[in-house]
Design an enzyme around this catalytic site. Structure first.
Site, short mmCIF file in Angstrom:
data_model
loop_
_atom_site.label_atom_id
_atom_site.label_comp_id
_atom_site.label_asym_id
_atom_site.label_seq_id
_atom_site.Cartn_x
_atom_site.Cartn_y
_atom_site.Cartn_z
N ASP A 171 0.84 -1.19 0.00
CA ASP A 171 0.00 0.00 0.00
C ASP A 171 0.88 1.25 0.00
O ASP A 171 1.88 1.31 0.72
CB ASP A 171 -0.93 0.02 1.22
CG ASP A 171 -1.98 1.11 1.11
OD1 ASP A 171 -2.97 0.88 0.39
OD2 ASP A 171 -1.81 2.17 1.73
N ILE A 172 0.52 2.24 -0.82
CA ILE A 172 1.29 3.49 -0.87
C ILE A 172 0.98 4.31 0.37
O ILE A 172 -0.19 4.53 0.70
CB ILE A 172 0.96 4.29 -2.14
CG1 ILE A 172 1.25 3.46 -3.39
CG2 ILE A 172 1.76 5.59 -2.18
CD1 ILE A 172 0.87 4.14 -4.69
N ASN A 179 -2.40 12.83 -3.95
CA ASN A 179 -3.49 13.25 -4.83
C ASN A 179 -3.88 14.70 -4.60
O ASN A 179 -4.15 15.45 -5.55
CB ASN A 179 -4.71 12.35 -4.61
CG ASN A 179 -4.85 11.29 -5.69
OD1 ASN A 179 -4.36 11.46 -6.80
ND2 ASN A 179 -5.52 10.21 -5.37
N ASP A 188 -2.21 9.52 -10.72
CA ASP A 188 -2.13 8.45 -11.72
C ASP A 188 -0.68 8.21 -12.14
O ASP A 188 -0.25 7.07 -12.31
CB ASP A 188 -2.96 8.82 -12.95
CG ASP A 188 -4.46 8.64 -12.72
OD1 ASP A 188 -4.83 8.12 -11.65
OD2 ASP A 188 -5.24 9.02 -13.60
N GLU A 214 -4.75 2.32 -4.37
CA GLU A 214 -3.29 2.40 -4.25
C GLU A 214 -2.71 1.13 -3.62
O GLU A 214 -1.58 1.13 -3.12
CB GLU A 214 -2.89 3.61 -3.41
CG GLU A 214 -3.32 3.57 -1.96
CD GLU A 214 -4.69 4.18 -1.71
OE1 GLU A 214 -4.94 4.61 -0.58
OE2 GLU A 214 -5.51 4.22 -2.65
#
Length: 294
Positions: A171-172, A179, A188, A214
């Site tokens: 997971d980011i 964002n 993106d 993500e």
């Protein structure tokens, strides 16, 4: 920009005809009702944008009213940016004017199209539609559907032959902030760049997929907990050790990883192994992020 495009398209004695080439562009991203839509190209220019007069109309604020044009020429088709706000890209490279090759990805704002111009476009189109069912169009890795099918098969094999199988969930960290700071186009870009870096560390017998948003997953057949942990450590380092560059912004990205392993357990479902990895992933988040818990 309009005057520039007029100069590079040579004006022959008669109009250039390219209709026999059977070229088309296919909408591959975002997913939804428009995915898979095919737009046939001819000897007439085709404008992509938000305006009602555009041949390909996109209701997305990342797209300018007249964003880009696909221009026929004697030697094929060219993508031409029409001084759009967010730019036009071919294979993620900014393209003020670029000749399109078979299989190229054309990105207009937040939308991605695939250019097809092979010997049998009809067959290529249907192949592309199948590809869209198993590949995530944004990151060009396998999607959740294919991941679940692959994991189910490998769990059955692990159980049958009493062999190890590991699952890595990624997971980011603080992706919402990325964002908010860079916008959805920057988000993106981050997903695509991160996927490309991880993909370079995955062997062909392993599966790397986008699980959703993500979150990503790696299925590691014939890999025990120690081997999976070592791979996860390499992935954390691959992301954190090199800065990300989006337009004029330089920023750092980190990931958290949870790893679970089964040694041929019987009756274990994909959902159960995912749940175990996710628990470890959330533990990594609680312990400070940018780390592996296995």
């Amino acid at each position: 920009m309009e005057k520039i495009t007029e100069t590079w398209v040579t004006a022959p004695d008669r109009p250039v005809s390219v209709t026999n080439r059977n070229a088309c562009v296919v909408h591959i991203y975002p997913t939804g009702m428009g995915m898979g839509a095919r737009y046939t190209l001819s000897d007439q220019p085709l404008v992509i944008g938000r305006g009602n007069e555009c041949e390909i109309r996109i209701n997305d604020h990342s797209v300018s009213r007249r964003h880009a044009r696909i221009q026929p020429a004697a030697d094929g088709y060219y993508a031409v940016d029409l001084q759009s706000t967010n730019g036009t890209y071919v294979n993620d490279v900014p393209a003020a004017m670029c000749k399109l090759k078979d299989g190229d990805y054309l990105r207009v704002g937040n939308c991605i199209y695939r250019f097809l111009m092979g010997g049998n476009v009809e067959a290529e189109y249907h192949e592309e539609i199948y590809r869209l069912t198993i590949i995530d169009a944004l990151t060009d890795i396998h999607n959740k559907r294919y991941f679940l099918e692959f994991l189910d098969r490998e769990l059955a094999r692990s159980s049958r032959y009493d062999r190890p199988l590991s699952l890595v969930m990624i997971d980011i960290d603080r992706f919402r902030s990325i964002n908010e700071e860079l916008g959805h186009l920057g988000g993106d870009f981050t997903l695509r760049e991160l996927a490309a870096r991880i993909k370079g560390n995955i062997r062909k017998e392993e599966l790397f997929a986008r699980y959703g948003g993500e979150e990503f997953a790696v299925v590691l057949p014939e890999t025990n907990a120690d081997g999976a942990g070592k791979l996860a450590d390499r992935l954390v380092a691959a992301i954190s050790s090199k800065e990300f560059h989006y337009e004029d912004r330089i920023y750092q990205v980190t990931i958290s990883i949870g790893v679970s392993t089964t040694q041929g357990e019987t009756d274990i479902s994909p959902q159960e192994l995912i749940r175990r990895s996710d628990e470890k992933l959330y533990q990594a988040k609680r312990e400070g992020r940018n780390r592996v818990v296995s």
